[in-house]
Design a protein around this motif. Structure first.
Motif, mmCIF file in Angstrom:
data_model
loop_
_atom_site.group_PDB
_atom_site.id
_atom_site.type_symbol
_atom_site.label_atom_id
_atom_site.label_comp_id
_atom_site.label_asym_id
_atom_site.label_seq_id
_atom_site.Cartn_x
_atom_site.Cartn_y
_atom_site.Cartn_z
ATOM 1 N N MET A 46 0.840 -1.197 0.000
ATOM 2 C CA MET A 46 0.000 0.000 0.000
ATOM 3 C C MET A 46 0.880 1.254 0.000
ATOM 4 S SD MET A 46 -2.901 1.232 2.740
ATOM 5 C CE MET A 46 -3.891 -0.221 2.418
ATOM 6 N N LYS A 47 0.544 2.207 -0.862
ATOM 7 C CA LYS A 47 1.318 3.432 -0.920
ATOM 8 C C LYS A 47 1.054 4.287 0.314
ATOM 9 C CE LYS A 47 1.804 4.123 -5.926
ATOM 10 N NZ LYS A 47 1.589 5.099 -7.028
ATOM 11 N N PRO A 48 2.073 4.981 0.796
ATOM 12 C CA PRO A 48 1.859 5.906 1.912
ATOM 13 C C PRO A 48 0.869 7.000 1.522
ATOM 14 C CG PRO A 48 4.199 5.496 1.561
ATOM 15 C CD PRO A 48 3.484 4.908 0.400
ATOM 16 N N LYS A 49 0.106 7.474 2.500
ATOM 17 C CA LYS A 49 -0.874 8.524 2.227
ATOM 18 C C LYS A 49 -0.239 9.902 2.136
ATOM 19 C CE LYS A 49 -4.763 6.090 4.361
ATOM 20 N NZ LYS A 49 -5.828 6.146 5.407
ATOM 21 N N ILE A 50 0.896 10.096 2.797
ATOM 22 C CA ILE A 50 1.566 11.390 2.784
ATOM 23 C C ILE A 50 2.571 11.429 1.641
ATOM 24 C CG2 ILE A 50 3.046 12.981 4.074
ATOM 25 C CD1 ILE A 50 1.920 11.753 6.633
ATOM 26 N N ARG A 51 2.485 12.469 0.807
ATOM 27 C CA ARG A 51 3.438 12.673 -0.282
ATOM 28 C C ARG A 51 4.212 13.943 -0.001
ATOM 29 N NH1 ARG A 51 2.395 13.523 -5.362
ATOM 30 N NH2 ARG A 51 3.710 11.919 -6.257
ATOM 31 N N GLN B 192 3.817 12.018 12.549
ATOM 32 C CA GLN B 192 4.549 10.833 12.134
ATOM 33 C C GLN B 192 5.714 10.572 13.086
ATOM 34 O OE1 GLN B 192 3.639 8.804 9.222
ATOM 35 N NE2 GLN B 192 1.847 10.011 9.843
ATOM 36 N N ARG C 128 8.833 5.104 -2.110
ATOM 37 C CA ARG C 128 8.386 4.837 -0.745
ATOM 38 C C ARG C 128 9.591 4.934 0.174
ATOM 39 N NH1 ARG C 128 7.776 0.161 2.459
ATOM 40 N NH2 ARG C 128 8.487 -1.162 0.723
ATOM 41 N N GLN D 162 -0.440 16.964 -4.069
ATOM 42 C CA GLN D 162 -1.817 16.586 -3.773
ATOM 43 C C GLN D 162 -2.462 15.735 -4.859
ATOM 44 O OE1 GLN D 162 -3.884 20.234 -2.853
ATOM 45 N NE2 GLN D 162 -2.511 20.738 -1.164
ATOM 46 N N GLY E 54 -0.901 13.584 -6.941
ATOM 47 C CA GLY E 54 -0.221 12.334 -7.251
ATOM 48 C C GLY E 54 0.757 12.432 -8.401
#
Length: 240
Positions: free
Chosen positions: A1-6, A35, A52, A135, A137
């Motif tokens: 699963m990709k992290p939600k924070i970019r 975090q 990631r 935001q 992606g």
């Protein structure tokens, strides 16, 4: 699963590459987003795709991440520039944000005869482009130029880059780029009040400029930018 924070970083990204955080980035990750060491973040720098990364140290003034794996390649948008006349601050911000989201490769604020703004904060607008990419992606961040005169911009123009000139005088006509082909393009959006007659005449006189209508109604400058980007992307871009 990709992290939600970019998070956008200037640092090179690669497998097992450590990345040091700036003080503002550390405040955002650890003070705002709560975090901690062991947490994961998605990183991109506009060059190396998305990675990631795991938090390996955390503090009030800084921290460090370690790149683990690439989660998305660099996706470079079509060779499209958006050249627009700055308007009120919040609406100029909106134009830059939407241009970054919708796949402009370069954003050029230009001063026309009817442009009210005599200067801009290029660094602030570039930051808005970065935030938009974070935001939405995206893995690419368009360059935002400093303000330049439209006349000077056209004086040095490479005729191999065609211009989609959004001409408010053609309102009500069907959108038509004729037999235009893919390649380097730029969209020209005028200010509130539109282009002056001399500016319109100059654009109409360029063999590489294509005047188009943006529908049956005259649009606000910020709305026109979004409409023009949408129509071009659908006709000649990576939405086609």
């Amino acid at each position: 699963m990709k992290p939600k924070i970019r998070l956008y970083v200037e640092h090179p990204l690669g497998e097992e590459q450590p990345v040091e955080l700036t003080k503002p980035q550390a405040h955002y990750l650890f003070g705002v987003m709560r975090q901690a060491v062991g947490g994961e973040v998605a990183l991109f720098n506009g060059r190396d795709g998305e990675w990631r990364a795991q938090i390996t140290s955390a503090g009030k003034r800084g921290g460090e991440l370690l790149c683990l794996e690439q989660t998305a390649p660099l996706m470079v948008p079509p060779d499209l520039w958006l050249c627009f006349a700055p308007i009120k601050k919040a609406r100029t911000d909106f134009i830059v944000e939407k241009a970054a989201e919708m796949g402009a490769r370069r954003i050029i604020p230009m001063q026309t005869e009817f442009t009210n703004a005599e200067r801009i904060r290029q660094d602030r607008l570039q930051a808005h482009a970065v935030e938009a990419a974070e935001q939405c992606g995206g893995t690419f961040v368009p360059e935002v130029d400093d303000l330049q005169r439209m006349s000077a911009l056209l004086d040095g123009w490479d005729a191999t880059r065609r211009i989609m000139f959004c001409d408010e005088a053609k309102v009500g006509e069907a959108f038509d780029l004729g037999a235009a082909e893919r390649g380097p393009w730029a969209i020209f959006i005028g200010p509130e009040g539109g282009f002056s007659e001399p500016e319109r005449a100059r654009l109409h006189g360029l063999t590489h400029a294509h005047p188009v209508a943006l529908g049956p109604r005259i649009l606000r400058a910020d709305t026109a930018a979004v409409a023009a980007l949408t129509l071009w992307q659908k006709a000649l871009g990576d939405w086609a």
